[in-house]
Scaffold this active site. Structure first.
Site, PDB file in Angstrom:
ATOM      1  N   GLN A 139       3.196  -9.533  13.046  1.00  6.23           N
ATOM      2  CA  GLN A 139       3.961  -8.040  14.105  1.00  6.23           C
ATOM      3  C   GLN A 139       2.439  -7.687  14.295  1.00  6.23           C
ATOM      4  O   GLN A 139       2.695  -6.615  14.698  1.00  6.23           O
ATOM      5  CB  GLN A 139       4.961  -7.282  13.110  1.00  6.23           C
ATOM      6  N   HIS A 198       7.980   5.618   0.938  1.00  6.60           N
ATOM      7  CA  HIS A 198       8.008   4.619   0.154  1.00  6.60           C
ATOM      8  C   HIS A 198       8.657   5.199  -0.662  1.00  6.60           C
ATOM      9  O   HIS A 198       9.395   4.701  -0.841  1.00  6.60           O
ATOM     10  CB  HIS A 198       7.041   2.911   0.207  1.00  6.60           C
ATOM     11  N   ASN A 203       0.733  -1.218  -0.237  1.00 10.51           N
ATOM     12  CA  ASN A 203       0.021   0.111   0.021  1.00 10.51           C
ATOM     13  C   ASN A 203       1.020   1.818  -0.361  1.00 10.51           C
ATOM     14  O   ASN A 203       1.010   1.564   1.103  1.00 10.51           O
ATOM     15  CB  ASN A 203      -1.341   0.111   1.210  1.00 10.51           C
ATOM     16  N   GLY A 222      12.033   3.878   7.287  1.00 10.12           N
ATOM     17  CA  GLY A 222      11.958   5.575   7.866  1.00 10.12           C
ATOM     18  C   GLY A 222      11.930   6.298   9.449  1.00 10.12           C
ATOM     19  O   GLY A 222      11.873   5.114   9.691  1.00 10.12           O
TER      20      GLY A 222
HETATM   21  O1  PAF Z   1       7.789  -0.390   8.612  1.00  5.59           O
HETATM   22  C1  PAF Z   1       7.658  -1.736   7.836  1.00  5.59           C
HETATM   23  O2  PAF Z   1       6.103  -1.587   7.153  1.00  5.59           O
HETATM   24  C2  PAF Z   1       7.459  -2.733   8.477  1.00  5.59           C
HETATM   25  O3  PAF Z   1       7.035  -2.588  10.022  1.00  5.59           O
HETATM   26  C3  PAF Z   1       8.721  -3.779   7.653  1.00  5.59           C
HETATM   27  C4  PAF Z   1       9.502  -2.782   8.464  1.00  5.59           C
HETATM   28  C5  PAF Z   1       8.776  -4.117   6.591  1.00  5.59           C
HETATM   29  C6  PAF Z   1       8.170  -5.274   8.720  1.00  5.59           C
HETATM   30  O4  PAF Z   1       7.209  -6.098   8.351  1.00  5.59           O
END
Ligand code: PAF
Length: 284
Positions: free
Chosen positions: A62, A38, A33, A150
């Site tokens: 996570q 990004h 997304n 980030g």
């Molecule tokens: O920051 C994120 O988008 C996520 O925590 C990551 C680093 C891709 C790990 O799934």
């Protein structure tokens, strides 16, 4: 041209071929997304590497049981198009089976101690174990020379740096600045959950961070300025998880302390949890 890869042996062959040519490989891990924030990380990776791999993987380990894993926005076509436009060379799209061959519940898990005890580590139990677990796997899969994360996810960045140092991952970590909407709201995939009314309130987080920094500079006691920040967020309609000033290692600064500090906020608007931070340093 962007090479979309969903098999680990194909990823390895691609990266090994680049390395044999003496090319430096950059890596931007994401959960998809993708937005301008990004893409700015991809652009940063391009400055430090000859070839850039991005990954899109919505990592189940996570997310807590009551979090937004199922509804997390998945936009694979737009992601691939955006990455192509940002100059990304390869998109790594692992399946859950490729990421967790024994299943997510039977995976070898990482735990970064200490710095994950507070803030998001406390509000989201197990979250950083899941991040450290998936990022370790991604680093082993991609074998990049440099990876970009980030600064908006301030505590996550600290977790990654700790992990890389402690396990001697042969990779350099770079931090990308937070991109903001015109009204100061930090860009985030979760912003799209907001109703129009919530969206109009959301930039309050950024304003409160600046007020916290100003109050610190004026010598306001930390307990007072954190309480005022919490109240300002509540008055605007948020339910804050925290609004605090910390040292970069997440310990509590004494009142009036100089040097590098950071104001951090996590707050909920309805069911959406937003985070942001502001780093500052007024010297000694
Ligand atoms: O920051 C994120 O988008 C996520 O925590 C990551 C680093 C891709 C790990 O799934």
């Amino acid at each position: 041209m962007i090479d979309v890869i969903d098999q680990l042996d194909a990823l390895r062959a691609r990266v090994n071929a680049w390395k044999r040519e003496g090319l430096r490989v950059g890596f931007v891990p994401t959960m998809g997304n993708l937005h301008a924030g990004h893409f700015s990380l991809v652009e940063l990776a391009r400055r430090y590497a000859d070839k850039v791999v991005a990954s899109v993987f919505v990592n189940p380990t996570q997310f807590g049981p009551n979090e937004d894993f199922a509804r997390y926005p998945r936009t694979p076509q737009a992601d691939a198009a955006g990455l192509r436009a940002a100059g990304c060379d390869a998109l790594w799209l692992p399946s859950v089976e490729a990421m967790y061959p024994y299943g997510a519940d039977h995976a070898v898990r990482m735990h970064v101690p200490g710095i994950t005890d507070s803030l998001d580590g406390a509000s989201r139990p197990g979250h950083f174990d899941g991040v450290a677990t998936v990022v370790s796997r991604l680093f082993n899969q991609v074998q990049a020379d440099v990876a970009v994360f980030g600064r908006k996810d301030y505590q996550q960045l600290a977790v990654i740096r700790y992990l890389v140092r402690d396990l001697a991952f042969p990779i350099e970590i770079l931090a990308g600045d937070t991109l903001r909407e015109a009204d100061g709201l930090a860009m985030s995939s979760r912003n799209q959950y907001l109703t129009a009314h919530q969206r109009s309130i959301a930039p309050t987080i950024h304003r409160v961070l600046h007020a916290m920094r100003a109050a610190w500079q004026q010598g306001t006691l930390r307990s007072e300025l954190e309480a005022s920040a919490d109240q300002a967020l509540r008055n605007a309609g948020f339910v804050p998880d925290y609004a605090v000033i910390r040292r970069p290692d997440f310990t509590e600064p004494v009142d009036g302390e100089g040097g590098a500090l950071v104001a951090l906020i996590a707050a909920r608007l309805g069911t959406t949890r937003l985070i942001d931070n502001l780093e500052f340093d007024f010297g000694i």
